[in-house]
Design a protein around this motif. Sequence first.
Motif, PDB file in Angstrom:
ATOM      1  N   GLY A  72       2.897   7.852   2.740  1.00 55.45           N
ATOM      2  CA  GLY A  72       3.821   7.048   3.678  1.00 55.45           C
ATOM      3  C   GLY A  72       3.802   7.786   5.325  1.00 55.45           C
ATOM      4  O   GLY A  72       4.365   7.168   6.189  1.00 55.45           O
ATOM      5  N   PRO A  84       0.612  -5.926   8.960  1.00 55.18           N
ATOM      6  CA  PRO A  84       1.476  -5.684   8.321  1.00 55.18           C
ATOM      7  C   PRO A  84       0.658  -5.621   6.465  1.00 55.18           C
ATOM      8  O   PRO A  84       1.261  -4.829   5.972  1.00 55.18           O
ATOM      9  CB  PRO A  84       2.249  -6.768   8.081  1.00 55.18           C
ATOM     10  N   ALA A  85      -0.243  -5.970   6.436  1.00 53.69           N
ATOM     11  CA  ALA A  85      -0.558  -6.301   4.951  1.00 53.69           C
ATOM     12  C   ALA A  85      -1.124  -5.328   4.001  1.00 53.69           C
ATOM     13  O   ALA A  85      -1.047  -4.443   3.595  1.00 53.69           O
ATOM     14  CB  ALA A  85      -0.665  -7.359   3.898  1.00 53.69           C
ATOM     15  N   ASP A  87      -0.289  -2.256   6.612  1.00 54.17           N
ATOM     16  CA  ASP A  87       0.068  -0.941   6.382  1.00 54.17           C
ATOM     17  C   ASP A  87       0.823  -0.676   5.048  1.00 54.17           C
ATOM     18  O   ASP A  87       0.475  -0.080   4.717  1.00 54.17           O
ATOM     19  CB  ASP A  87       1.045  -1.656   7.665  1.00 54.17           C
ATOM     20  N   ASP A  88       1.509  -2.039   4.653  1.00 50.67           N
ATOM     21  CA  ASP A  88       2.459  -2.426   3.128  1.00 50.67           C
ATOM     22  C   ASP A  88       1.629  -1.387   2.646  1.00 50.67           C
ATOM     23  O   ASP A  88       1.594  -0.741   1.533  1.00 50.67           O
ATOM     24  CB  ASP A  88       2.905  -3.494   3.151  1.00 50.67           C
ATOM     25  N   TYR A  89       0.372  -1.925   1.853  1.00 52.54           N
ATOM     26  CA  TYR A  89      -0.872  -1.349   1.304  1.00 52.54           C
ATOM     27  C   TYR A  89      -0.728   0.218   1.049  1.00 52.54           C
ATOM     28  O   TYR A  89      -0.823   0.708   0.374  1.00 52.54           O
ATOM     29  CB  TYR A  89      -2.215  -2.185   0.777  1.00 52.54           C
ATOM     30  N   LYS A  91       1.443   2.514   1.920  1.00 48.30           N
ATOM     31  CA  LYS A  91       2.406   3.209   2.030  1.00 48.30           C
ATOM     32  C   LYS A  91       1.963   3.687   0.764  1.00 48.30           C
ATOM     33  O   LYS A  91       3.116   4.653   0.705  1.00 48.30           O
ATOM     34  CB  LYS A  91       3.740   2.520   2.031  1.00 48.30           C
TER      35      LYS A  91
END
Length: 144
Positions: A72, A84-85, A87-89, A91
């Motif tokens: 994280g 954003p995708a 960044d989410d990946y 995490k």
Amino acid sequence: MRNKILMSIRPEFAEAIYRREKLVEYRPRIPKGWLENWETEKTVYIYETAPVSKVTGKIIVKTCALFVFPKGKHSEIITYPMSPAEDDYLKGHTSIYALHIRNAQKFKFPMELGQGIFSHIKKAPQSWVYVETEEEKKWITTIK
């Protein structure tokens, strides 16, 4: 070291690569030897996932880097711009490889899997698969 792979990439990211807006591809795993031989050029053929479902081009990767971080906390370590995708990946990971894209080429005629140099690949790779075969080497020499 094998330096040619076919990689599955979502259409929106593939288009960003072709437009040279996306200069880094993040992956949790890369082929053996790519990090140790970071200065050797690598070829990545791009398989665009659904709805395109074709090999639409290729990129030349000049360097690879490994980032290690607490879960994280990737945004504190990685300074490259991320969608954003992406960044989410990231995490869910504690390390990630960054493939630095030097050159991108979109094919005039996209190819189906199972054709030409991809004849040994029958279904889309989950992440990536090696491409370099004797047939691919023959194909490369005929187009030079």
